[in-house]
Design a protein around this motif. Structure first.
Motif, short mmCIF file in Angstrom:
data_model
loop_
_atom_site.label_atom_id
_atom_site.label_comp_id
_atom_site.label_asym_id
_atom_site.label_seq_id
_atom_site.Cartn_x
_atom_site.Cartn_y
_atom_site.Cartn_z
N CYS A 1 -7.85 -5.07 0.90
CA CYS A 1 -7.00 -4.10 0.23
C CYS A 1 -5.54 -4.56 0.35
O CYS A 1 -5.24 -5.47 1.13
CB CYS A 1 -7.18 -2.70 0.83
SG CYS A 1 -6.42 -2.51 2.44
N HIS B 1 -3.94 -5.08 3.66
CA HIS B 1 -4.47 -6.08 4.59
C HIS B 1 -4.50 -7.48 4.00
O HIS B 1 -5.41 -8.26 4.27
CB HIS B 1 -5.85 -5.63 5.10
CG HIS B 1 -5.77 -4.37 5.89
ND1 HIS B 1 -6.27 -3.17 5.44
CD2 HIS B 1 -5.16 -4.11 7.08
CE1 HIS B 1 -5.99 -2.22 6.33
NE2 HIS B 1 -5.32 -2.76 7.32
N CYS C 1 -12.80 -3.51 1.69
CA CYS C 1 -11.87 -4.36 2.44
C CYS C 1 -12.53 -4.85 3.73
O CYS C 1 -13.10 -4.06 4.48
CB CYS C 1 -10.59 -3.57 2.76
SG CYS C 1 -9.46 -4.42 3.87
N GLU D 1 -11.13 -5.87 6.34
CA GLU D 1 -10.36 -5.52 7.53
C GLU D 1 -10.57 -4.05 7.91
O GLU D 1 -10.95 -3.73 9.01
CB GLU D 1 -8.88 -5.81 7.26
CG GLU D 1 -7.94 -5.50 8.40
CD GLU D 1 -8.03 -6.50 9.55
OE1 GLU D 1 -8.31 -7.69 9.28
OE2 GLU D 1 -7.84 -6.06 10.71
N CYS D 2 -10.32 -3.15 6.91
CA CYS D 2 -10.34 -1.71 7.25
C CYS D 2 -11.60 -1.00 6.72
O CYS D 2 -11.78 0.19 6.99
CB CYS D 2 -9.09 -1.03 6.70
SG CYS D 2 -9.01 -1.01 4.90
ZN LIG Z 1 -7.83 -2.80 4.16
#
Ligand SMILES: [Zn+2]
Length: 329
Positions: free
Chosen positions: A75, A78, A54, A56-57
Motif C-alpha cells: 500500500c 508501505h 499489502c 507489510e500491513c
Molecule cells: Zn500497507
C-alpha cells in the motif's frame, strides 16, 4: 471473483503472453525474465487469495494503484524508500506541469482587471482556473474568457482531469462558439473521455469591452456580483460536466459598471472548517464581501483568503482553494 479482479487477471495473462513473446526474441534481456517472474507471482497470489493485500500491513492496496499496475504489492504507506522517492519526484513534476498551465496572476485590459489566487491542498490540484483573452478579428476578438472549475476527487487523478479540461477549453475558445454551445461541447467531450462518477463543476464567463458579461455555470457554486453596494449571488444554470452527455447550459447576461466586481471561487474556500469542524459557508462569504466593494481584485482576493485563514485558525487546508475576481475599472 470480483469484476475488478477478473479484469486484472486478464491484464496479467495478457502481459504474460507479451513477455513470453518478447523473451523469445534475440534482443531479449534479463529484465524481461524478472518481470515474467513477477507476473507469475501475481497470478499465484490471485489463486491463493492474497492478491491486492499489502505484504507489510495486510490491508487492501489502493484499487486505483492496482488498476494502474497489477504488480504492486504494498500500500502507499508501505512503499520502499526508492519507490517513495520516485513517487515524490513524479508529483513534483506533475505539480510543475500544472503550475505552468495557469494564466498570469494579473490581467488588465479593455476596462477589466482580473486577479486570482490558486492554492492546492497538496502538490497537485483538481481546481481549474483560466483567463483567456480571445484573439482573432472583429468586435468579439477583444472579449476575455474566464473559467473556474473543480474536478471531483483529489490528488493526481483529479489533477489529470483538470489538465484535460484546460486543453478542451483552450482549444474550443478559439472557435468563436456562443458560450452555451462552448460549454455544451466541453461537456460532451468530457463525458466521453471520463469514467463513471468523474465529473467537474465549472463556471465560465465572457467579458466584453462594453462591460457586458455572459455567465454560464455547470453546477458550480454561485458567483457573487458586487454592485450598487449590494452582493447578489448568481446561481448555477446547468448540470456538472461529465454527468450527462446531453443537457443545456443557459447563459445569464449581466452588465458591470465602473467599480462593480464578480467573485468566483471553489468549494475549498467556502467549505473551510474551523477547529470545531464548523464550515465557513457561502453566506458567510457573501456577508464578508458586502463591505468591500471598493477593493481592487488583488486586495479583495487577499482579504478573502486572510478571512478564511483567520476562520480556520490553524486547522489544516483539506481541499484545493481558488478565488478569482473580475472588476470593471
Ligand atoms: Zn500497507
Amino acid at each position: 471473483m470480483a469484476t475488478t479482479e477478473t479484469y486484472l487477471q486478464s491484464q496479467l495473462e495478457d502481459r504474460r503472453k507479451r513477455l513470453e513473446a518478447a523473451i523469445a526474441s534475440p534482443a531479449a534481456n534479463a529484465s524481461l525474465t524478472a518481470l515474467l517472474v513477477e507476473v507469475d507471482a501475481a497470478l499465484d497470489r490471485m489463486r491463493d487469495g492474497s492478491f491486492g493485500i499489502c505484504e507489510e500491513c495486510h490491508e487492501p492496496v489502493e484499487q486505483e494503484r492496482l488498476l494502474a499496475d497489477p504488480l504492486v504489492r504494498f500500500c502507499i504507506d508501505h512503499l520502499s524508500e526508492p519507490q517513495r522517492r520516485a513517487l515524490e519526484q513524479d508529483l513534483e513534476l506533475a505539480s510543475g506541469v500544472q503550475r505552468a498551465l495557469l494564466p498570469p496572476h494579473n490581467f488588465s485590459a479593455d476596462g477589466w482587471q482580473i486577479h486570482y489566487c490558486y492554492e492546492p491542498a497538496g502538490p497537485v490540484s483538481g481546481d481549474y482556473c483560466d483567463v483567456i483573452p480571445a484573439d482573432g478579428t472583429g468586435e468579439a476578438s477583444r472579449d476575455v474568457f474566464l473559467a473556474l472549475g473543480d474536478v471531483s476527487g483529489k490528488g493526481v487523478a483529479a489533477s489529470l482531469m483538470m489538465t484535460q479540461l484546460h486543453g478542451m477549453f483552450r482549444s474550443l475558445v478559439g472557435s468563436n462558439l456562443p458560450l452555451d454551445q462552448l460549454v455544451g461541447r466541453v461537456n460532451r467531450l468530457f463525458c466521453e473521455s471520463t469514467t463513471a462518477g468523474q465529473f467537474a463543476t465549472l463556471v465560465c464567463g465572457r467579458a466584453s469591452t462594453s462591460g457586458a458579461v455572459e455567465l454560464c455555470s455547470a453546477g458550480h457554486l454561485p458567483v457573487f456580483l458586487l454592485q450598487n453596494g449590494a452582493v447578489r449571488s448568481l446561481g448555477s444554470t446547468g448540470m456538472p460536466l461529465g454527468m450527462f452527455c446531453a443537457g443545456d447550459y443557459p447563459v445569464e447576461s449581466i452588465r458591470l459598471g465602473t467599480g462593480d466586481s464578480l467573485v468566483f471561487y471553489t468549494d475549498g474556500l467556502t467549505e473551510s472548517l474551523d477547529g470545531a469542524n464548523n464550515e465557513y459557508g457561502f453566506r458567510h462569504l457573501a456577508h464578508f464581501l458586502k463591505g468591500r466593494h471598493s477593493l481592487e481584485p488583488e486586495s479583495l482576493t487577499a482579504a478573502c483568503l486572510e478571512e478564511i485563514n483567520k476562520f480556520s485558525n490553524g486547522a489544516p487546508q483539506r481541499d484545493d482553494r481558488t478565488i478569482l475576481v473580475l472588476r470593471r475599472a
